[in-house]
Design a protein around this motif. Structure first.
Motif, PDB file in Angstrom:
ATOM      1  N   VAL A  47      -7.028  -6.838 -11.429  1.00 48.92           N
ATOM      2  CA  VAL A  47      -7.618  -5.771 -10.601  1.00 48.92           C
ATOM      3  C   VAL A  47      -7.923  -6.308  -9.208  1.00 48.92           C
ATOM      4  O   VAL A  47      -7.635  -5.665  -8.192  1.00 48.92           O
ATOM      5  N   ARG A  48      -8.487  -7.547  -9.156  1.00 53.48           N
ATOM      6  CA  ARG A  48      -8.817  -8.135  -7.841  1.00 53.48           C
ATOM      7  C   ARG A  48      -7.537  -8.356  -7.029  1.00 53.48           C
ATOM      8  O   ARG A  48      -7.490  -8.121  -5.830  1.00 53.48           O
ATOM      9  N   TRP A  49      -6.471  -8.794  -7.727  1.00 51.28           N
ATOM     10  CA  TRP A  49      -5.186  -9.016  -7.042  1.00 51.28           C
ATOM     11  C   TRP A  49      -4.658  -7.697  -6.468  1.00 51.28           C
ATOM     12  O   TRP A  49      -4.196  -7.638  -5.333  1.00 51.28           O
ATOM     13  N   ARG A  50      -4.764  -6.616  -7.266  1.00 52.43           N
ATOM     14  CA  ARG A  50      -4.221  -5.342  -6.825  1.00 52.43           C
ATOM     15  C   ARG A  50      -4.971  -4.829  -5.588  1.00 52.43           C
ATOM     16  O   ARG A  50      -4.356  -4.368  -4.624  1.00 52.43           O
ATOM     17  N   ILE A  51      -6.314  -4.971  -5.606  1.00 55.04           N
ATOM     18  CA  ILE A  51      -7.119  -4.483  -4.475  1.00 55.04           C
ATOM     19  C   ILE A  51      -6.795  -5.308  -3.223  1.00 55.04           C
ATOM     20  O   ILE A  51      -6.552  -4.780  -2.131  1.00 55.04           O
ATOM     21  N   SER A  52      -6.737  -6.643  -3.398  1.00 55.81           N
ATOM     22  CA  SER A  52      -6.509  -7.484  -2.218  1.00 55.81           C
ATOM     23  C   SER A  52      -5.097  -7.274  -1.662  1.00 55.81           C
ATOM     24  O   SER A  52      -4.895  -7.222  -0.451  1.00 55.81           O
ATOM     25  N   SER A  53      -4.100  -7.088  -2.561  1.00 57.02           N
ATOM     26  CA  SER A  53      -2.734  -6.897  -2.035  1.00 57.02           C
ATOM     27  C   SER A  53      -2.607  -5.557  -1.317  1.00 57.02           C
ATOM     28  O   SER A  53      -1.895  -5.447  -0.321  1.00 57.02           O
ATOM     29  N   LEU A  54      -3.351  -4.549  -1.790  1.00 57.98           N
ATOM     30  CA  LEU A  54      -3.338  -3.245  -1.121  1.00 57.98           C
ATOM     31  C   LEU A  54      -3.967  -3.372   0.276  1.00 57.98           C
ATOM     32  O   LEU A  54      -3.438  -2.860   1.275  1.00 57.98           O
ATOM     33  N   THR A  55      -5.093  -4.127   0.334  1.00 58.77           N
ATOM     34  CA  THR A  55      -5.783  -4.320   1.614  1.00 58.77           C
ATOM     35  C   THR A  55      -4.861  -5.054   2.591  1.00 58.77           C
ATOM     36  O   THR A  55      -4.723  -4.668   3.758  1.00 58.77           O
ATOM     37  N   VAL A  56      -4.204  -6.122   2.080  1.00 63.03           N
ATOM     38  CA  VAL A  56      -3.324  -6.923   2.945  1.00 63.03           C
ATOM     39  C   VAL A  56      -2.155  -6.068   3.437  1.00 63.03           C
ATOM     40  O   VAL A  56      -1.814  -6.076   4.630  1.00 63.03           O
ATOM     41  N   SER A  57      -1.555  -5.264   2.505  1.00 61.87           N
ATOM     42  CA  SER A  57      -0.394  -4.464   2.931  1.00 61.87           C
ATOM     43  C   SER A  57      -0.809  -3.408   3.963  1.00 61.87           C
ATOM     44  O   SER A  57      -0.061  -3.115   4.895  1.00 61.87           O
ATOM     45  N   GLN A  58      -2.041  -2.895   3.830  1.00 59.84           N
ATOM     46  CA  GLN A  58      -2.522  -1.931   4.835  1.00 59.84           C
ATOM     47  C   GLN A  58      -2.744  -2.632   6.171  1.00 59.84           C
ATOM     48  O   GLN A  58      -2.438  -2.101   7.246  1.00 59.84           O
ATOM     49  N   ALA A  59      -3.277  -3.882   6.108  1.00 62.75           N
ATOM     50  CA  ALA A  59      -3.549  -4.636   7.339  1.00 62.75           C
ATOM     51  C   ALA A  59      -2.234  -4.976   8.038  1.00 62.75           C
ATOM     52  O   ALA A  59      -2.105  -4.841   9.264  1.00 62.75           O
ATOM     53  N   LEU A  60      -1.216  -5.374   7.226  1.00 64.27           N
ATOM     54  CA  LEU A  60       0.068  -5.764   7.809  1.00 64.27           C
ATOM     55  C   LEU A  60       0.771  -4.572   8.473  1.00 64.27           C
ATOM     56  O   LEU A  60       1.351  -4.696   9.532  1.00 64.27           O
ATOM     57  N   SER A  61       0.652  -3.414   7.792  1.00 67.46           N
ATOM     58  CA  SER A  61       1.302  -2.240   8.393  1.00 67.46           C
ATOM     59  C   SER A  61       0.394  -1.539   9.396  1.00 67.46           C
ATOM     60  O   SER A  61       0.753  -0.485   9.928  1.00 67.46           O
TER      61      SER A  61
END
Ligand code: NAP
Length: 461
Positions: free
Chosen positions: A317-331
């Protein structure tokens, strides 16, 4: 002050009353344990044994005599001997005439003999007044004093006076006698300690069967399918995700199964137009284990709560939240707050919390210590009205969980719907039928039938 002292005075003479001698045949484990307890309660005890030699195991203060001598000293004789050794009692028939013979024996198997041990004893010694008692109390519990769970002593016999004398001893030991009627009840009393959780068998077997089914169902949908089509390894779902899917499903289905037999019984009564015809056996048995079904359902609901609490600390769950945050930051794009989703998620949680709260309340009111303190109307109100409210909250919790994905074709895998959708079938049927049954055109005749009215008296037998 005066009132208190008069109470103490009133008690004094009864406590100093001399009690009648009790004879126990057999110096085995049970005879000695019962003898010890009876001596402690103020009764003189004499043992009748094949060997009159006393040993350190014999309770202090007890005499050990031959069977004949011991029987002569008491009006009550407790036979603490296995049934297969009863034969020798026929030679004592004359001495035992008119005496109270207490049968404490158990068997190794249910219905092992055609007649109960107590009835067999009555046949061997026809002049004696045979009473069945104490067989549900263990020697170990008597010795260790841990009688809390088994304070009830079932007593039965054909002679009222003899039964009363035995029940007096039971009370003196600090136990609760339960009069079960004539000696005909002895077989049932003897079978009682041999039964293995009789009311729990169906709920536990059903839960095991359904749990196994839903486990394999989720395994196929959530682990095997992504592995085959997306080459993704989600096998770790077995530890938390799948159990946390199965537990609420089981809780909801089992809760609905608590209320389904009541609904079926109402339909049967309406159809037959009478309450004076027996329900089919399977329905009777089902109704008798509703409390156990409800408690198993509560156990699954509690597990669901525990599993849900650990969701935020799961690595996945922590991985999913952090990867979503990172992908939003990158885009460089932030998802706007979706108010509909926020509403759905909060309502889903709120319904779950309320459902679980009522579930726990139902569990608490089913405890004997609580249910003994409420009257019949209060008990029915909690178990029926609050019970249905719990079912409504839990069903709504599951429906809202589906949210806007509910029934969407993309949620099917190998044509299999999400497992939570299967769990809604029984509760929805129960709630819809119950809703139909409260319409006055059905509720009124049903109430009359339950008050004894018969639609077609000629068909009521
Ligand atoms: P046990 O330890 O085997 O003792 C039975 C006693 O019966 C022996 O000590 C012996 O006493 C006497 N006996 C044995 N063979 C005999 C024979 N051929 N003729 C006459 N007397 C004989 O059994 P237990 O555990 O005490 O159980 C006694 C009874 O209580 C059984 O019917 C049992 O089902 C019932 N019961 C036991 C428990 C329990 O927790 N143990 C609980 C409920 C009911 P003497 O050597 O003094 O003659």
């Amino acid at each position: 002050m005066n009132k208190n002292s008069s109470n103490i005075m009133a008690l004094a003479p009864t406590t100093s009353n001399k009690r009648e001698t009790v004879c126990i045949f057999g110096t085995g484990d049970f005879g000695r344990a019962l003898g010890h307890k009876i001596i402690q309660s103020g009764y003189p005890v004499v043992f009748g044994s094949r060997s009159t030699q006393t040993s350190s195991l014999i309770p202090k203060g007890a005499e050990v005599l031959s069977h004949m001598e011991a029987a002569q000293k008491a009006a009550i004789i407790i036979v603490a001997i296995q049934r297969q050794h009863y034969n020798f009692l026929t030679s004592l028939a004359e001495i035992l005439r008119g005496k109270v013979l207490v049968d404490v024996s158990n068997n190794l198997k249910i219905n092992q003999y055609p007649e109960s041990n107590a009835e067999y004893l009555a046949q061997l010694v026809p002049g004696a007044r045979v009473v069945k008692a104490f067989n549900t109390v263990s020697a170990w519990a008597l010795q260790s004093g841990t009688l809390d769970a088994s304070r009830q002593v079932f007593v039965c016999g054909d002679d009222m006076e003899a039964k009363q004398m035995v029940m007096d001893i039971v009370r003196a030991l600090g136990l609760t006698p339960l009069d079960q009627g004539s000696l005909l009840a002895a077989q049932e009393i003897e079978n009682y300690p041999l039964q293995l959780f009789p009311m729990w068998k169906f709920p536990i077997l059903l839960s095991l069967g359904l749990t196994a089914f839903f486990f394999f169902y989720c395994l196929i949908r959530d682990i095997i399918y992504p592995y085959v089509y997306e080459n993704q390894d989600f096998s770790f779902f077995i530890a938390i995700s799948i159990p946390n899917r199965i537990c609420p499903i089981m809780a909801l289905i089992l809760l609905a199964l608590v209320y389904l037999p009541g609904v079926l019984a109402a339909i049967i009564q309406l159809y037959r137009g009478t309450k004076y015809r027996r329900f089919p056996d399977w329905l009777d048995k089902w109704m008798l284990c509703r409390k156990q079904l409800g408690l198993v359902a509560l156990a699954f609901a509690s597990l669901h709560v525990l599993y849900t609490l650990v969701i935020p600390i799961r690595s996945f769950v922590r991985w999913r939240i952090s990867s979503l945050t990172v992908s939003q930051a990158l885009s460089n794009k932030t998802e706007p707050l979706n108010t509909t989703n926020a509403w759905l998620s909060d309502s889903y949680l709120a319904l779950g919390i309320l459902g679980f709260f009522l579930f726990v309340l139902l569990g608490i009111t089913s405890l004997p210590s609580v249910s003994n303190n409420v009257n019949w109307r209060e008990f029915r109100f909690v178990q029926s009205k609050l019970g249905y409210l719990t079912l409504i909250f839990c069903t709504a919790h599951t429906l809202v969980y589906g949210g806007n994905r509910f029934l969407s074709s993309s949620s099917y895998r190998w044509y299999l719907p999400n497992a939570y959708m299967l769990s809604l079938i029984v509760p929805c049927i129960v709630l819809v039928v119950k809703f139909v049954l409260i319409f006055p055109c059905l509720d009124k005749p049903l109430t009359r039938i339950r008050q004894g009215w018969v639609r077609n008296p000629q068909y009521s037998e």
